[in-house]
Scaffold this active site. Structure first.
Site, PDB file in Angstrom:
ATOM      1  N   GLY A  16      10.034 -48.833  -5.812  1.00 39.35           N
ATOM      2  CA  GLY A  16      10.179 -49.228  -4.418  1.00 39.35           C
ATOM      3  C   GLY A  16      10.091 -50.736  -4.257  1.00 39.35           C
ATOM      4  O   GLY A  16       9.313 -51.405  -4.936  1.00 39.35           O
ATOM      5  N   ARG A  30      11.691 -70.277 -12.531  1.00 38.25           N
ATOM      6  CA  ARG A  30      11.326 -71.697 -12.533  1.00 38.25           C
ATOM      7  C   ARG A  30      10.282 -72.025 -13.602  1.00 38.25           C
ATOM      8  O   ARG A  30      10.314 -73.118 -14.180  1.00 38.25           O
ATOM      9  CB  ARG A  30      10.854 -72.109 -11.138  1.00 38.25           C
ATOM     10  CG  ARG A  30      11.988 -71.994 -10.119  1.00 38.25           C
ATOM     11  CD  ARG A  30      11.778 -72.853  -8.910  1.00 38.25           C
ATOM     12  NE  ARG A  30      13.031 -72.977  -8.160  1.00 38.25           N
ATOM     13  CZ  ARG A  30      13.217 -73.831  -7.162  1.00 38.25           C
ATOM     14  NH1 ARG A  30      12.236 -74.643  -6.803  1.00 38.25           N
ATOM     15  NH2 ARG A  30      14.376 -73.869  -6.531  1.00 38.25           N
ATOM     16  N   ARG A  77      16.508 -46.127  -9.142  1.00 32.29           N
ATOM     17  CA  ARG A  77      15.897 -45.160 -10.045  1.00 32.29           C
ATOM     18  C   ARG A  77      16.832 -44.960 -11.235  1.00 32.29           C
ATOM     19  O   ARG A  77      18.045 -45.102 -11.135  1.00 32.29           O
ATOM     20  CB  ARG A  77      15.692 -43.810  -9.342  1.00 32.29           C
ATOM     21  CG  ARG A  77      14.959 -43.932  -8.005  1.00 32.29           C
ATOM     22  CD  ARG A  77      13.519 -44.345  -8.169  1.00 32.29           C
ATOM     23  NE  ARG A  77      12.842 -44.444  -6.870  1.00 32.29           N
ATOM     24  CZ  ARG A  77      11.597 -44.851  -6.706  1.00 32.29           C
ATOM     25  NH1 ARG A  77      10.882 -45.214  -7.759  1.00 32.29           N
ATOM     26  NH2 ARG A  77      11.062 -44.910  -5.505  1.00 32.29           N
ATOM     27  N   ASP A 108       3.460 -48.114 -11.083  1.00 25.62           N
ATOM     28  CA  ASP A 108       3.051 -47.338 -12.251  1.00 25.62           C
ATOM     29  C   ASP A 108       4.224 -46.825 -13.078  1.00 25.62           C
ATOM     30  O   ASP A 108       4.224 -46.914 -14.310  1.00 25.62           O
ATOM     31  CB  ASP A 108       2.201 -46.140 -11.814  1.00 25.62           C
ATOM     32  CG  ASP A 108       0.725 -46.507 -11.725  1.00 25.62           C
ATOM     33  OD1 ASP A 108       0.345 -47.562 -12.265  1.00 25.62           O
ATOM     34  OD2 ASP A 108      -0.044 -45.743 -11.130  1.00 25.62           O
ATOM     35  N   THR A 130       4.042 -53.471  -5.290  1.00 26.06           N
ATOM     36  CA  THR A 130       4.102 -52.235  -4.514  1.00 26.06           C
ATOM     37  C   THR A 130       3.267 -52.382  -3.256  1.00 26.06           C
ATOM     38  O   THR A 130       2.146 -52.909  -3.310  1.00 26.06           O
ATOM     39  CB  THR A 130       3.608 -51.030  -5.326  1.00 26.06           C
ATOM     40  OG1 THR A 130       3.423 -49.902  -4.448  1.00 26.06           O
ATOM     41  CG2 THR A 130       2.292 -51.309  -6.040  1.00 26.06           C
ATOM     42  N   ASP A 132       1.737 -50.161  -1.695  1.00 33.42           N
ATOM     43  CA  ASP A 132       0.657 -49.171  -1.625  1.00 33.42           C
ATOM     44  C   ASP A 132      -0.684 -49.682  -2.140  1.00 33.42           C
ATOM     45  O   ASP A 132      -1.714 -49.042  -1.919  1.00 33.42           O
ATOM     46  CB  ASP A 132       1.046 -47.913  -2.413  1.00 33.42           C
ATOM     47  CG  ASP A 132       2.195 -47.162  -1.764  1.00 33.42           C
ATOM     48  OD1 ASP A 132       2.210 -47.091  -0.525  1.00 33.42           O
ATOM     49  OD2 ASP A 132       3.071 -46.659  -2.483  1.00 33.42           O
ATOM     50  N   ASP A 134      -1.873 -49.520  -5.054  1.00 31.14           N
ATOM     51  CA  ASP A 134      -2.451 -48.393  -5.793  1.00 31.14           C
ATOM     52  C   ASP A 134      -2.407 -48.556  -7.314  1.00 31.14           C
ATOM     53  O   ASP A 134      -2.505 -47.567  -8.051  1.00 31.14           O
ATOM     54  CB  ASP A 134      -1.751 -47.091  -5.408  1.00 31.14           C
ATOM     55  CG  ASP A 134      -0.261 -47.093  -5.724  1.00 31.14           C
ATOM     56  OD1 ASP A 134       0.289 -48.179  -6.050  1.00 31.14           O
ATOM     57  OD2 ASP A 134       0.364 -46.029  -5.641  1.00 31.14           O
ATOM     58  N   ARG A 159       0.034 -49.199  20.904  1.00 33.50           N
ATOM     59  CA  ARG A 159      -1.155 -49.080  21.752  1.00 33.50           C
ATOM     60  C   ARG A 159      -0.841 -49.481  23.201  1.00 33.50           C
ATOM     61  O   ARG A 159      -1.355 -48.883  24.147  1.00 33.50           O
ATOM     62  CB  ARG A 159      -2.284 -49.960  21.210  1.00 33.50           C
ATOM     63  CG  ARG A 159      -3.575 -49.828  22.010  1.00 33.50           C
ATOM     64  CD  ARG A 159      -4.643 -50.764  21.492  1.00 33.50           C
ATOM     65  NE  ARG A 159      -5.167 -50.338  20.212  1.00 33.50           N
ATOM     66  CZ  ARG A 159      -6.097 -49.386  20.059  1.00 33.50           C
ATOM     67  NH1 ARG A 159      -6.574 -48.756  21.116  1.00 33.50           N
ATOM     68  NH2 ARG A 159      -6.544 -49.080  18.858  1.00 33.50           N
ATOM     69  N   MET A 174       2.809 -45.345   5.319  1.00 29.93           N
ATOM     70  CA  MET A 174       3.106 -44.983   3.939  1.00 29.93           C
ATOM     71  C   MET A 174       1.833 -44.827   3.108  1.00 29.93           C
ATOM     72  O   MET A 174       0.789 -45.376   3.436  1.00 29.93           O
ATOM     73  CB  MET A 174       4.042 -46.006   3.305  1.00 29.93           C
ATOM     74  CG  MET A 174       5.482 -45.848   3.752  1.00 29.93           C
ATOM     75  SD  MET A 174       6.630 -46.900   2.837  1.00 29.93           S
ATOM     76  CE  MET A 174       8.183 -46.127   3.293  1.00 29.93           C
ATOM     77  N   GLY A 175       1.974 -44.088   2.014  1.00 26.68           N
ATOM     78  CA  GLY A 175       0.854 -43.814   1.126  1.00 26.68           C
ATOM     79  C   GLY A 175       0.755 -42.336   0.828  1.00 26.68           C
ATOM     80  O   GLY A 175      -0.006 -41.611   1.460  1.00 26.68           O
ATOM     81  N   ARG A 176       1.564 -41.875  -0.151  1.00 21.53           N
ATOM     82  CA  ARG A 176       1.562 -40.441  -0.480  1.00 21.53           C
ATOM     83  C   ARG A 176       0.267 -40.033  -1.179  1.00 21.53           C
ATOM     84  O   ARG A 176      -0.317 -39.005  -0.869  1.00 21.53           O
ATOM     85  CB  ARG A 176       2.768 -40.097  -1.364  1.00 21.53           C
ATOM     86  CG  ARG A 176       4.035 -39.877  -0.585  1.00 21.53           C
ATOM     87  CD  ARG A 176       5.114 -39.230  -1.437  1.00 21.53           C
ATOM     88  NE  ARG A 176       5.604 -40.130  -2.470  1.00 21.53           N
ATOM     89  CZ  ARG A 176       6.642 -40.943  -2.319  1.00 21.53           C
ATOM     90  NH1 ARG A 176       7.277 -40.989  -1.161  1.00 21.53           N
ATOM     91  NH2 ARG A 176       7.045 -41.719  -3.295  1.00 21.53           N
ATOM     92  N   GLU A 228       0.708 -41.034   4.759  1.00 21.52           N
ATOM     93  CA  GLU A 228       1.878 -40.192   4.473  1.00 21.52           C
ATOM     94  C   GLU A 228       1.521 -38.942   3.679  1.00 21.52           C
ATOM     95  O   GLU A 228       2.099 -37.873   3.880  1.00 21.52           O
ATOM     96  CB  GLU A 228       2.896 -41.037   3.708  1.00 21.52           C
ATOM     97  CG  GLU A 228       4.194 -40.368   3.354  1.00 21.52           C
ATOM     98  CD  GLU A 228       5.087 -41.286   2.534  1.00 21.52           C
ATOM     99  OE1 GLU A 228       6.225 -40.883   2.254  1.00 21.52           O
ATOM    100  OE2 GLU A 228       4.633 -42.392   2.149  1.00 21.52           O
TER     101      GLU A 228
END
Length: 325
Positions: A16, A30, A77, A108, A130, A132, A134, A159, A174-176, A228
């Site tokens: 991603g 550079r 991919r 990862d 990434t 995330d 993670d 809000r 996001m964040g599976r 997510e």
């Protein structure tokens, strides 16, 4: 490729996209030029490596990309690269183009590909890009800060309309498998409820009860931030409305979280990591992940890095509980 002198290296982005990837590419190109090393950009990740989509990049080529989100090298991919034959073909293409090393920017899955290339004879250094945040071996990943600011701005705007209509907004970020975005965005935006993949929750006690208690104190609107990996925000909004009588709406922020001009933190961190990747290759090192540990740029063995486990900061998880009382 052994310990031969590094004269030409490649750089690619995989997985991603994340704000700051362009800053990292710029730093690799550079820094390479500074040390007299030619740098080639590999288009579309490992897919481009296998298909020979490799072009020289000069300092001038990267002079206008620092402030841009996404990745100028594109990303894709590549199922073929997951096979032994795919890795062998990638190595052969690297040899054909005279690449003495490779810098991989991604997550990862990208790191596992970098490990395979190193083991097959192409010295490779990886760095974490990434949103995330993670990557287990690194306390920070490129793109995370920009993503958080994008989410913060979106929730602040939601809000405004949520309070005007006295509604409940259920917002999916996001964040599976990792709740870092939901956790910090929830704190920054004063969410009434934050739901994380790493933490089990009970709908009645952890979602409905805070909303009803706030309602009893006179509060007429609510903000629910959901990672997510929890999912089901549309159905959740319906259940909240049915149980509380508060009109509820679900919003899925989606891929807008990946875009935007990178923040200062992402630009500087990406630049530091990108430069270090080149220096490691020049030092004759490979199969390493450049990361951030204790606020400093460090590097670890890829095998060691992939085996590490990263947990949410306990103090922040506890802070959510304190602030949503």
């Amino acid at each position: 490729m052994g310990n031969k002198k590094i004269k030409k290296i490649g750089v690619l982005t995989s997985g991603g996209d994340a704000p700051g990837m362009n800053a990292a590419i710029r730093a690799v190109v550079r820094t390479g030029a500074y040390y007299g090393v030619e740098v080639c950009g590999v288009m579309r990740g490992y897919n481009g490596l296998i298909n020979g989509e490799i072009n020289p990049m000069s300092p001038r080529d990267v002079s206008e990309i620092l402030q841009r989100g996404g990745t100028c090298l594109m990303t894709a991919r590549c199922l073929e690269f997951k096979t032994k034959e795919g890795v062998e073909r990638a190595c052969e293409i690297a040899r054909v183009y005279g690449l003495d090393g490779l810098v991989v920017i991604g997550g990862d899955g990208s790191f596992r590909g970098a490990k395979d290339l190193s083991n097959a004879g192409v010295p490779t250094i990886a760095m974490p890009g990434t949103i995330d945040n993670d990557i287990s071996c690194s306390e920070y990943t490129i793109g995370y800060d920009t993503c958080l600011n994008t989410v913060k701005e979106a929730i602040d705007k939601l809000r405004d309309t949520t309070s005007s209509h006295e509604r409940c907004s259920v917002i999916e970020v996001m964040g599976r498998a990792a709740g870092y975005i939901a956790l910090e965005a929830g704190i920054a935006c004063g969410a009434d409820v934050v739901l994380l993949p790493e933490k089990k929750y009970d709908f009645d006690s952890d979602v409905l009860r805070p909303i009803l208690e706030a309602k009893s104190r006179g509060k007429k609107h609510a903000i629910i931030v959901v990672a997510e990996g929890i999912g089901g925000v549309i159905e959740m909004a319906k259940k909240i409305e049915a149980a509380t009588g508060i009109e509820s709406r679900a919003t899925i922020l989606g891929h807008v979280q990946r875009g935007g001009s990178p923040t200062v933190r992402d630009r500087v961190t990406a630049s530091r990591m990108g430069a270090r990747c080149v220096e490691l290759l020049l030092e004759g090192k490979a199969n390493r992940i450049v990361c951030m540990q204790n606020g400093a740029i460090a590097d670890v063995d890829i095998n060691e890095g992939l085996e590490m486990k990263k947990e949410l900061p306990k103090d922040l998880v506890e802070l959510v509980d304190k602030l949503t009382v």
